[in-house]
Design a protein around this motif. Structure first.
Motif, PDB file in Angstrom:
ATOM      1  N   SER A   1      10.222 -13.988  11.411  1.00 58.21           N
ATOM      2  CA  SER A   1      11.119 -13.504  10.353  1.00 58.21           C
ATOM      3  C   SER A   1      11.103 -11.979  10.300  1.00 58.21           C
ATOM      4  O   SER A   1      12.119 -11.355   9.966  1.00 58.21           O
ATOM      5  CB  SER A   1      10.860 -14.175   9.003  1.00 58.21           C
ATOM      6  OG  SER A   1       9.667 -13.729   8.474  1.00 58.21           O
ATOM      7  N   THR A   2       9.991 -11.356  10.689  1.00 58.67           N
ATOM      8  CA  THR A   2       9.982  -9.882  10.797  1.00 58.67           C
ATOM      9  C   THR A   2      10.979  -9.438  11.879  1.00 58.67           C
ATOM     10  O   THR A   2      11.815  -8.552  11.654  1.00 58.67           O
ATOM     11  CB  THR A   2       8.562  -9.387  11.169  1.00 58.67           C
ATOM     12  OG1 THR A   2       7.650  -9.902  10.218  1.00 58.67           O
ATOM     13  CG2 THR A   2       8.486  -7.875  11.204  1.00 58.67           C
TER      14      THR A   2
ATOM     15  N   ARG B   1      13.466 -11.092  13.005  1.00 58.06           N
ATOM     16  CA  ARG B   1      14.823 -11.462  12.588  1.00 58.06           C
ATOM     17  C   ARG B   1      15.404 -10.420  11.621  1.00 58.06           C
ATOM     18  O   ARG B   1      16.547  -9.999  11.760  1.00 58.06           O
ATOM     19  CB  ARG B   1      14.722 -12.833  11.912  1.00 58.06           C
ATOM     20  CG  ARG B   1      16.018 -13.520  11.678  1.00 58.06           C
ATOM     21  CD  ARG B   1      15.758 -14.887  11.085  1.00 58.06           C
ATOM     22  NE  ARG B   1      15.217 -15.798  12.077  1.00 58.06           N
ATOM     23  CZ  ARG B   1      15.863 -16.202  13.142  1.00 58.06           C
ATOM     24  NH1 ARG B   1      17.092 -15.765  13.377  1.00 58.06           N
ATOM     25  NH2 ARG B   1      15.319 -17.017  14.010  1.00 58.06           N
ATOM     26  N   THR B   2      14.593  -9.974  10.663  1.00 55.19           N
ATOM     27  CA  THR B   2      15.071  -8.993   9.694  1.00 55.19           C
ATOM     28  C   THR B   2      15.291  -7.634  10.354  1.00 55.19           C
ATOM     29  O   THR B   2      16.334  -6.996  10.180  1.00 55.19           O
ATOM     30  CB  THR B   2      14.027  -8.806   8.558  1.00 55.19           C
ATOM     31  OG1 THR B   2      13.633 -10.095   8.119  1.00 55.19           O
ATOM     32  CG2 THR B   2      14.560  -8.015   7.400  1.00 55.19           C
ATOM     33  N   GLU B   3      14.318  -7.223  11.143  1.00 61.65           N
ATOM     34  CA  GLU B   3      14.378  -5.849  11.690  1.00 61.65           C
ATOM     35  C   GLU B   3      15.366  -5.706  12.841  1.00 61.65           C
ATOM     36  O   GLU B   3      15.763  -4.598  13.166  1.00 61.65           O
ATOM     37  CB  GLU B   3      12.993  -5.445  12.176  1.00 61.65           C
ATOM     38  CG  GLU B   3      11.948  -5.641  11.122  1.00 61.65           C
ATOM     39  CD  GLU B   3      11.289  -4.354  10.696  1.00 61.65           C
ATOM     40  OE1 GLU B   3      11.139  -3.469  11.544  1.00 61.65           O
ATOM     41  OE2 GLU B   3      10.933  -4.261   9.506  1.00 61.65           O
TER      42      GLU B   3
ATOM     43  N   ALA C   1      18.268  -7.477  13.002  1.00 67.46           N
ATOM     44  CA  ALA C   1      19.587  -8.001  12.626  1.00 67.46           C
ATOM     45  C   ALA C   1      20.672  -6.970  12.911  1.00 67.46           C
ATOM     46  O   ALA C   1      20.425  -5.757  12.869  1.00 67.46           O
ATOM     47  CB  ALA C   1      19.576  -8.358  11.140  1.00 67.46           C
TER      48      ALA C   1
ATOM     49  N   ASP D   1      18.695 -19.036  13.163  1.00 71.22           N
ATOM     50  CA  ASP D   1      17.658 -19.585  12.287  1.00 71.22           C
ATOM     51  C   ASP D   1      17.818 -21.112  12.256  1.00 71.22           C
ATOM     52  O   ASP D   1      18.917 -21.618  12.466  1.00 71.22           O
ATOM     53  CB  ASP D   1      17.855 -19.007  10.882  1.00 71.22           C
ATOM     54  CG  ASP D   1      16.527 -18.923  10.137  1.00 71.22           C
ATOM     55  OD1 ASP D   1      15.524 -19.463  10.645  1.00 71.22           O
ATOM     56  OD2 ASP D   1      16.507 -18.334   9.043  1.00 71.22           O
TER      57      ASP D   1
ATOM     58  N   HIS E   1       6.359  -5.437  13.466  1.00 70.71           N
ATOM     59  CA  HIS E   1       7.213  -4.310  13.036  1.00 70.71           C
ATOM     60  C   HIS E   1       7.289  -3.272  14.147  1.00 70.71           C
ATOM     61  O   HIS E   1       8.345  -2.712  14.424  1.00 70.71           O
ATOM     62  CB  HIS E   1       6.641  -3.647  11.768  1.00 70.71           C
ATOM     63  CG  HIS E   1       6.940  -4.395  10.503  1.00 70.71           C
ATOM     64  ND1 HIS E   1       8.203  -4.492   9.969  1.00 70.71           N
ATOM     65  CD2 HIS E   1       6.130  -5.094   9.674  1.00 70.71           C
ATOM     66  CE1 HIS E   1       8.166  -5.220   8.852  1.00 70.71           C
ATOM     67  NE2 HIS E   1       6.905  -5.603   8.666  1.00 70.71           N
TER      68      HIS E   1
END
Ligand SMILES: Cc1ncc(COP(=O)(O)O)c(C=O)c1O
Length: 370
Positions: free
Chosen positions: A257-258, A260-262, A264, A274, A355
């Motif tokens: 999920s890190t 995926r967020t960073e 995007a 997802d 990250h």
């Protein structure tokens, strides 16, 4: 330092338990069969929500034995996805059947069920569903298709220990499921190992017999089988690791999920979709797609960040299948071969490290000076 896989760190985190388990196998000389294998089989069946588990020599044998136990007519057509590790298809041929490839869905990298439906003939007897990268296939849809055509379902779950489809662990959702305990898997042994799970007692009994020379008793063989057994040392090691698995998969999901967020909304980079609400991805691999794959791999490698390619050559583009008529060159899976790149993921990584990896990937795509 960021590693793709760190089995030494994993061992260090559970060393006393592992050492004790190994010592007890040595003390008892319970090397083949015996209490450690039985204990692990019971624990893994319970973990996967299956009634039966049969330990075997490796994940490839597991598929082959499962297919044999199903007793499909010789020379049946068995459908499998175009991108996987070769074990998924190799086992079909080894079990005396014909490999029929279907394309992958570019959003999930799993079987494209419309393409599967188009490949079903009167000779099709089964589908090998691969929960590739640890992503659970949509088993409800697979089951609907299979039951409409009277097909058996083998779930190749070698990369998906602990993955769930709508609250149910993969493996025993279809007729029979297979697992690999190759050391680098989410649940890995210290050598080769595999398992078969099913809710069908008769299938489980046949698998056990096939894997152990067709034995009904020590000196009684009902038919010719083979030798493919999980050994006591591996079973004892796996029994120690199993209670940690859910936590390890949670970490994999945190890292995913890190990423995926960073990562995007980057032009030229496609993230894995997802999973739907109610499913649990086991994230054996976190696979990106980009036409700049080789440049990205080199860029990250120069920064000390290792990557993988799963898989750089689709099964349908392999020399082994050059004579297979179902292996079409216009498959989406073939084009993906040059574009797929796997980022480091695993319980050995911290979210901070994720990250760091993500920042370098983002900079590669967005920063002209990167
Ligand atoms: C999808 C898939 N199926 C089957 C296998 C075969 O497992 P093993 O290496 O234990 O024979 C593997 C792993 O290697 C795999 O990734």
């Amino acid at each position: 330092m960021i590693k793709f896989l760190d089995l030494q760190a994993q061992y260090a985190s559970i060393k006393p338990e592992i050492d004790e388990a190994i010592q007890s196998v040595l003390n008892e000389s319970s090397f083949i069969g015996g209490p450690h294998v039985a204990t692990f089989e019971a624990a893994f069946a319970e973990f996967q929500g299956a009634e039966h588990c049969v330990g075997v020599g490796n994940g490839t044998d597991a598929i082959e034995i499962a297919l044999e136990a199903l007793g499909l007519p010789a020379g049946s057509e068995v459908i499998v996805q175009a991108n996987s590790f070769i074990a998924s298809s190799e086992a079909i041929t080894r079990a005396g059947h014909r490999v029929v490839f279907a394309d992958v869905d570019p959003d999930t990298y799993l079987l494209d069920l419309e393409d599967v439906a188009a490949r079903i003939t009167s000779k099709t007897a089964a589908i090998v569903v691969v929960h590739l990268y640890g992503r659970p296939a949509n088993m409800a849809e697979v089951k609907a298709l299979a039951s409409a055509h009277n097909l058996r379902i083998i779930e190749d779950s070698a990369q998906a220990h602990g993955a769930e489809h709508q609250g149910q662990r993969v493996g025993a959702i279809g007729d029979i499921g297979t697992f690999s305990f190759y050391p680098g898997k989410n649940l890995g042994a210290y050598g080769d190992g595999g398992a078969i799970v099913t809710n069908d007692a008769d299938l489980a009994r046949r698998c056990r017999m096939i894997a152990n020379h067709g034995r009904t008793d020590k000196y009684l063989h009902e038919f010719e089988g083979r030798n493919s057994r999980l050994d006591g040392l591996q079973a004892a090691i796996l029994t120690v690791k199993l209670p940690h698995l859910d936590r390890w998969i949670d970490r994999r999901n945190d890292i995913a999920s890190t990423y995926r967020t960073e990562l995007a909304d980057i032009d030229g980079l496609t993230l894995p979709n997802d999973v739907p609400e109610g499913d649990r991805h086991a994230y054996h691999l976190f696979v990106l797609r980009t036409s700049r794959r080789d440049e990205l791999v080199e860029h990250l490698s120069n920064l000390g960040i290792p990557t993988g390619k799963h898989y750089p050559v689709a099964l349908t583009a392999q020399p082994a299948y050059s004579q297979n008529e179902s292996a079409r060159s216009d498959f989406v899976a073939n084009a993906h071969g040059a574009q797929l790149v796997s980022l480091p993921i695993g319980e050995h990584l911290t979210v901070d490290q994720a990250h760091e990896v993500a920042a370098h990937v983002r900079a590669f795509f967005t920063d002209a000076t990167a």
